[in-house]
Structure formats: structure tokens, C-alpha cells
Write a protein that holds these residues in place. Structure first.
Motif, mmCIF file in Angstrom:
data_model
loop_
_atom_site.group_PDB
_atom_site.id
_atom_site.type_symbol
_atom_site.label_atom_id
_atom_site.label_comp_id
_atom_site.label_asym_id
_atom_site.label_seq_id
_atom_site.Cartn_x
_atom_site.Cartn_y
_atom_site.Cartn_z
ATOM 1 N N GLU D 47 0.824 -1.216 0.000
ATOM 2 C CA GLU D 47 0.000 0.000 0.000
ATOM 3 C C GLU D 47 0.859 1.269 0.000
ATOM 4 O OE1 GLU D 47 -2.598 -0.409 3.353
ATOM 5 O OE2 GLU D 47 -1.132 0.318 4.784
ATOM 6 N N ASP D 48 2.167 1.116 0.159
ATOM 7 C CA ASP D 48 3.079 2.253 0.009
ATOM 8 C C ASP D 48 3.943 2.130 -1.233
ATOM 9 O OD1 ASP D 48 2.228 3.663 2.172
ATOM 10 O OD2 ASP D 48 3.768 2.945 3.531
ATOM 11 N N ALA D 50 3.939 2.437 -5.238
ATOM 12 C CA ALA D 50 3.148 2.931 -6.368
ATOM 13 C C ALA D 50 2.917 1.847 -7.417
ATOM 14 C CB ALA D 50 3.838 4.139 -7.002
ATOM 15 N N LEU D 53 0.261 -0.527 -6.294
ATOM 16 C CA LEU D 53 -1.068 0.103 -6.301
ATOM 17 C C LEU D 53 -1.623 0.189 -7.718
ATOM 18 C CD1 LEU D 53 -0.636 2.965 -3.688
ATOM 19 C CD2 LEU D 53 -2.065 0.923 -3.455
ATOM 20 N N GLN E 33 -5.399 2.292 -1.050
ATOM 21 C CA GLN E 33 -4.622 3.237 -0.232
ATOM 22 C C GLN E 33 -5.504 4.458 0.033
ATOM 23 O OE1 GLN E 33 -3.112 4.829 2.052
ATOM 24 N NE2 GLN E 33 -1.268 3.664 1.536
ATOM 25 N N VAL E 38 -0.562 9.797 1.685
ATOM 26 C CA VAL E 38 0.349 8.784 1.136
ATOM 27 C C VAL E 38 0.295 8.806 -0.390
ATOM 28 C CG1 VAL E 38 0.860 6.316 0.990
ATOM 29 C CG2 VAL E 38 0.189 7.321 3.187
ATOM 30 N N ARG E 41 2.338 11.573 -1.832
ATOM 31 C CA ARG E 41 3.769 11.295 -1.739
ATOM 32 C C ARG E 41 4.191 10.319 -2.837
ATOM 33 N NH1 ARG E 41 5.710 7.315 1.295
ATOM 34 N NH2 ARG E 41 4.026 7.360 2.827
ATOM 35 N N LEU E 42 3.404 9.262 -3.014
ATOM 36 C CA LEU E 42 3.743 8.267 -4.042
ATOM 37 C C LEU E 42 3.681 8.879 -5.441
ATOM 38 C CD1 LEU E 42 1.816 5.138 -2.708
ATOM 39 C CD2 LEU E 42 4.273 5.572 -2.592
ATOM 40 N N ARG E 43 2.715 9.764 -5.656
ATOM 41 C CA ARG E 43 2.567 10.403 -6.961
ATOM 42 C C ARG E 43 3.862 11.086 -7.386
ATOM 43 N NH1 ARG E 43 -0.889 13.108 -10.696
ATOM 44 N NH2 ARG E 43 -2.621 11.783 -10.123
ATOM 45 N N TYR E 46 6.024 8.283 -8.944
ATOM 46 C CA TYR E 46 5.698 7.611 -10.200
ATOM 47 C C TYR E 46 5.455 8.560 -11.368
ATOM 48 C CZ TYR E 46 0.535 8.048 -9.691
ATOM 49 O OH TYR E 46 -0.750 8.498 -9.584
ATOM 50 N N GLU E 47 5.202 9.852 -11.081
ATOM 51 C CA GLU E 47 4.978 10.739 -12.225
ATOM 52 C C GLU E 47 6.289 11.083 -12.943
ATOM 53 O OE1 GLU E 47 2.855 14.072 -10.641
ATOM 54 O OE2 GLU E 47 4.650 15.078 -9.912
ATOM 55 N N ASP E 48 7.407 10.671 -12.355
ATOM 56 C CA ASP E 48 8.696 10.826 -13.045
ATOM 57 C C ASP E 48 9.276 9.484 -13.457
ATOM 58 O OD1 ASP E 48 8.784 13.540 -13.041
ATOM 59 O OD2 ASP E 48 10.024 13.731 -11.254
ATOM 60 N N THR F 32 -1.605 12.039 -16.355
ATOM 61 C CA THR F 32 -0.885 11.757 -15.114
ATOM 62 C C THR F 32 0.352 12.634 -14.985
ATOM 63 O OG1 THR F 32 -1.649 9.477 -15.297
ATOM 64 C CG2 THR F 32 0.100 9.911 -13.707
ATOM 65 N N GLN F 33 1.005 12.906 -16.117
ATOM 66 C CA GLN F 33 2.193 13.766 -16.116
ATOM 67 C C GLN F 33 1.959 14.901 -17.117
ATOM 68 O OE1 GLN F 33 4.503 15.881 -15.515
ATOM 69 N NE2 GLN F 33 5.589 14.252 -14.415
ATOM 70 N N VAL F 38 8.841 17.205 -18.722
ATOM 71 C CA VAL F 38 9.167 15.946 -18.035
ATOM 72 C C VAL F 38 8.954 14.761 -18.977
ATOM 73 C CG1 VAL F 38 8.549 14.405 -16.132
ATOM 74 C CG2 VAL F 38 8.637 16.887 -15.763
ATOM 75 N N LEU F 42 11.637 11.848 -20.015
ATOM 76 C CA LEU F 42 11.398 10.424 -19.790
ATOM 77 C C LEU F 42 11.440 9.642 -21.103
ATOM 78 C CD1 LEU F 42 8.488 10.560 -17.188
ATOM 79 C CD2 LEU F 42 10.883 10.020 -16.756
#
Lengths: 78, 78, 78, 78, 78, 78
Positions: D47-48, D50, D53, E33, E38, E41-43, E46-48, F32-33, F38, F42
């Protein structure tokens, strides 16, 4: 893909349909990586990589679903 | 695949359909890696790798969707 | 799978259909790795691996799509 | 899943259908890892994460395809 | 998702349908989640991350299949 | 996507349908991005990464399934 293009999803046989699914899978790669030189170099890596081969087979399977539906599963050819 | 080809998606039973889905999954690999020798070597790796086995099972599942639809889910055989 | 085979995709209930989807998912693995001993060893790894469990759940989901369609989504059982 | 089982794929609303898709996704995991204790421990990891998830969301999406088709996309409820 | 819920899969245009597919993809993550903190933070991770972005795009594609079918592909809007 | 939007899934030819599938795949990433800067950075990574190219091709394949169904597989164009 200017050399070929995609004119129809209909094929005479399942075998030809499978080959069209392979073509579609490669088209998906070509549009993202247009350089044949780079693709040839990458091919040397992934054709010896079981995970990449399985992943490739999955893309072909998805495209074959599309082609098979487009041909009504070649039922008339049975 | 010259030795076999893909002539029809219709099978008599779900069991035969599942085996055809396995064949399609292997065809996807064979077209990308035509060398039987290389495939045999890679097989030794992935048949002991849980992730690769699950991935293989997924490709088979996708192909079985296609085959099952092509056979109208063998409803007449119930 | 000689002990069982796959005789029909039709089931009486969604619950039985889900269990058939599980069976199909395991069949996909068994055909690639026929040794029950090796599969049992690998199972100890992946049943404690979140990624592998999610991947397994995905294969079951794909097979359940097939089984559900084969049963017309058990609409008559509502 | 003895506590619940899967009795029908029909739901009154898309929201309930989405929740059923979540249930199916969890069932796929539960059958492979029956220990609630182990699943709770693994949950803290993924759950932490990405990637995990996103993978979970994909399984839900596949199951939602099935549920949505089973309900004819809740067209009558529009 | 109490703030929104999922009331219908029908949309007026493909564009709105695509946005609904995005919403469904995020719902799949939110249920696993629930903490917005959280997820934020995860975003940032993963967005990079090209792999995560491609995986996200795949979940959206699967959900868009469902939404497009639910709207009969917006054929009447052509 | 304000510059384009998604107005229809219907196309005149399979080739145009494939290009629309590519557009949908990129839309999934853009939402999403949103930063083009960026995404360009990528892209330099993943266009030299066989695994990422195969994954991209898979997303395109899924979107092409949707587009092909929306166009009834361009059967009339045969």
C-alpha cells in the motif's frame, strides 16, 4: 509504416491473422521508436530475455484477439 | 511454425481449446525468437521462476479468451 | 491435467465459475512447469510476495472474464 | 471466502459493481494466500508502493469489465 | 469516494468517457490506499517514472474499454 | 489535451484507427504527467528500453481493441 500501412483487419486464414497481429505489435513499437537501427540493437537484448519474450507474446495475444474478432473467428473457413 | 500453421480456431472440447491457447502463446514467442536452441536454454530459466510462470499463464489466459469466444464457449457440448 | 481435463466452461453459480477460473490459471502454469515438486517449491516464494499475488489475481480475473461470458453472467440465476 | 461466496454478478448501481470488482480482486489473492495474517503483513508493503497500487488498480479494472458487462452497463439506470 | 460515487457509465462524449476512465483508475488506487497524504507522496515518485506512467496508461486503457462499450462507442454522436 | 480533445472513436481506415489508439495511449500518460518537459525527458529513457517499448505497444494494443470494435472492424471497407 509508410511502406505498408494498415488497410484491412480481414484475412483469409487464422495463420494470416496471427501474422497481422505480429505486424500490429511491431507497429506499436515502431511508432514510439522510429529508428530501425535502435530497434535492431534492442532486439539483440530482448530476444534472449525470457521475460521480454513472454511480454511480446502477450502483446501479440491481445492484437490477435482484435484480429480474430474482426474475422468472426474465421468460422466460415471451418 | 511452417510445420504446423494455424488452420482453425474451432476445437471439439474446451480441453483442446486450452491446448490451442498454449500453442498460440508459444507461437508468439517463436516468431520473435526463431531459434529452438535459444528457446530451450531460456526455458530452463523461466520454468523455475514464479513470476515468469505467472506471466506465461496470463498469455495463455488471453489466448484462451479468444479461442473460447471462437467456439461460442462450447455451449452446445454441455 | 490428465487427472481432470477441462470438459465444460458452464457452471451453476458464479462461485463455481470463480473456482474454475482458478483452475484454468493453475493449468496455465502446470503445462509450462509439469513438476509438482518444483511448483510447490516456487509456491513458497510467491505466496509471500505481494507483486506475485497481485499478478496471480490478474490471471484469475482474465480467466473469470471468459468463464463469466461462457455462462452469460449467470443472469438467469439472479 | 466461505464467509461470503459469490452469489451473483448483478448489482443495482455502478458503485456497487465497482465494489464487487474489488471483492473479486481480493478473492483472487485470498485463494492463493489463505492466511489473513500474511496478507495483512504484505498489505503494509504494497500500500506504500506505487507500482503495486497501479497493478492492483489494473486487476480491479479487469474485474470491473466483467461486472459491467454482466449488468449490461447499468443502461436501464441511466 | 464518498464525495463522488459512481452513478452511471454513460457520458455525452468520448472525451468525458476518457475522463471517467481516469476516475475509475484512481478509484482502484484509492480503495487500496485511502490516505490522500500517502497517495500524494507516491505520486511524486511515479509521475517521473516512465514505467509507472505506461502502467497507469494501461489501466486507463482497460477502463476506457469498459466505458466505451457502455456508451456503444458513442456511435450516435458521429 | 485541450488542444485536441476526443470527439469520436470512428475513423475511415484501420490505419487512422491505429493512430487514434496511439493518441489515446499518450493521453493516458499526459493526464498523469501534464508537463511536456518531463515527458520529453522520460521519453529519452524509455525509447531505448526494450521492456518499456513492449509495454507501450501493449497499451496501444488495448486501445486499438476499443477503436476497432467502435468501427465494427472496418468490415464495410474491405
Amino acid at each position: 509504416m509508410a511502406d505498408a500501412g494498415l488497410h484491412t483487419l480481414q484475412t483469409s486464414t487464422p495463420q494470416e491473422g496471427f501474422e497481422l497481429a505480429l505486424k500490429l505489435s511491431r507497429m506499436g513499437v515502431k511508432y514510439t521508436q522510429p529508428s530501425a537501427e535502435v530497434r535492431d540493437r534492442l532486439r539483440k537484448d530482448y530476444e534472449d530475455d525470457a521475460d521480454a519474450l513472454i511480454a511480446t507474446s502477450q502483446v501479440v495475444a491481445i492484437n490477435f484477439q482484435t484480429i480474430a474478432a474482426a474475422n468472426d473467428y474465421w468460422r466460415g473457413a471451418r
